[in-house]
Motif scaffolding. Sequence first.
Motif, PDB file in Angstrom:
ATOM      1  N   LYS A  24      -5.191  -3.427  14.583  1.00 14.01           N
ATOM      2  CA  LYS A  24      -6.102  -3.142  13.778  1.00 14.01           C
ATOM      3  C   LYS A  24      -5.696  -1.927  12.994  1.00 14.01           C
ATOM      4  O   LYS A  24      -6.035  -1.573  11.705  1.00 14.01           O
ATOM      5  N   THR A  25      -5.091  -0.733  13.503  1.00 13.84           N
ATOM      6  CA  THR A  25      -4.683   0.354  12.696  1.00 13.84           C
ATOM      7  C   THR A  25      -2.864   0.414  12.978  1.00 13.84           C
ATOM      8  O   THR A  25      -2.521  -0.182  13.981  1.00 13.84           O
TER       9      THR A  25
ATOM     10  N   LYS B 243       3.284  -2.874   6.936  1.00 17.26           N
ATOM     11  CA  LYS B 243       2.666  -4.007   5.911  1.00 17.26           C
ATOM     12  C   LYS B 243       1.126  -4.231   6.134  1.00 17.26           C
ATOM     13  O   LYS B 243       0.761  -4.180   7.441  1.00 17.26           O
ATOM     14  N   VAL B 244       0.471  -4.518   5.168  1.00 17.99           N
ATOM     15  CA  VAL B 244      -0.839  -4.972   5.230  1.00 17.99           C
ATOM     16  C   VAL B 244      -0.746  -6.245   4.681  1.00 17.99           C
ATOM     17  O   VAL B 244      -0.477  -6.679   3.560  1.00 17.99           O
ATOM     18  N   GLU B 245      -1.382  -7.274   5.662  1.00 19.49           N
ATOM     19  CA  GLU B 245      -1.451  -8.456   5.222  1.00 19.49           C
ATOM     20  C   GLU B 245      -2.948  -8.880   4.428  1.00 19.49           C
ATOM     21  O   GLU B 245      -3.749  -8.303   4.992  1.00 19.49           O
ATOM     22  N   ASN B 246      -3.127  -9.800   3.544  1.00 13.59           N
ATOM     23  CA  ASN B 246      -3.933 -10.252   2.725  1.00 13.59           C
ATOM     24  C   ASN B 246      -4.809 -11.174   3.426  1.00 13.59           C
ATOM     25  O   ASN B 246      -4.789 -12.243   2.895  1.00 13.59           O
ATOM     26  N   THR B 247      -5.489 -10.718   4.859  1.00  9.46           N
ATOM     27  CA  THR B 247      -6.354 -11.783   5.116  1.00  9.46           C
ATOM     28  C   THR B 247      -7.577 -11.273   5.497  1.00  9.46           C
ATOM     29  O   THR B 247      -7.987 -10.209   5.604  1.00  9.46           O
TER      30      THR B 247
ATOM     31  N   PHE C 168       0.727  -1.241   0.142  1.00  7.11           N
ATOM     32  CA  PHE C 168      -0.075  -0.094  -0.054  1.00  7.11           C
ATOM     33  C   PHE C 168       0.877   1.179   0.171  1.00  7.11           C
ATOM     34  O   PHE C 168       1.890   1.129   0.045  1.00  7.11           O
ATOM     35  N   THR C 169       0.335   2.455  -0.303  1.00 11.19           N
ATOM     36  CA  THR C 169       1.046   3.684  -0.180  1.00 11.19           C
ATOM     37  C   THR C 169       0.677   4.405   1.127  1.00 11.19           C
ATOM     38  O   THR C 169      -0.722   4.434   1.278  1.00 11.19           O
ATOM     39  N   ALA C 170       1.497   4.690   1.836  1.00 10.04           N
ATOM     40  CA  ALA C 170       1.257   5.378   3.218  1.00 10.04           C
ATOM     41  C   ALA C 170       1.171   6.808   2.966  1.00 10.04           C
ATOM     42  O   ALA C 170       1.876   7.368   2.224  1.00 10.04           O
TER      43      ALA C 170
ATOM     44  N   ASN D  38      -4.866  -6.830  10.629  1.00  7.17           N
ATOM     45  CA  ASN D  38      -3.980  -7.283   9.428  1.00  7.17           C
ATOM     46  C   ASN D  38      -3.056  -6.227   9.177  1.00  7.17           C
ATOM     47  O   ASN D  38      -2.237  -6.143   8.278  1.00  7.17           O
ATOM     48  N   LYS D  39      -2.907  -5.185  10.126  1.00  7.76           N
ATOM     49  CA  LYS D  39      -1.668  -4.213   9.906  1.00  7.76           C
ATOM     50  C   LYS D  39      -0.457  -4.591  10.703  1.00  7.76           C
ATOM     51  O   LYS D  39      -0.705  -4.792  11.932  1.00  7.76           O
TER      52      LYS D  39
END
Length: 100
Positions: free
Chosen positions: A72-73, A42-46, A10-12, A51-52
């Motif tokens: 969560k955030t 990182k954002v995990e695809n779950t 993702f883009t921060a 997932n953060k």
Amino acid sequence: MKVNTQSVNFTADSTLIDFIQRRMDKLDMFYDKIIQSDVYLKVENTSNKVNKVFEVKVSVPGDSFIVKKQCKTFEEGADIAIASLERQLKKRKEKLRPHS
């Protein structure tokens, strides 16, 4: 202190990066010999809401500290991880202080 921030998957946005920079700058109050710090977002695809992933590596002379938190955030992860780093840096400073 210079904080290298990298975001994966993702883009921060600038507000998140500024928040992390301000929180990391407070670590200088606890230990002034920090060489460098790297932050990985990182954002995990779950399907899970938690997932953060906030991971930080702080380099000090002769050692480095790595803390990884999943929340969560990113702001919540940053707060928890940096609080943990504060404790570790205080402990290291106490060990290095000559006992009189």
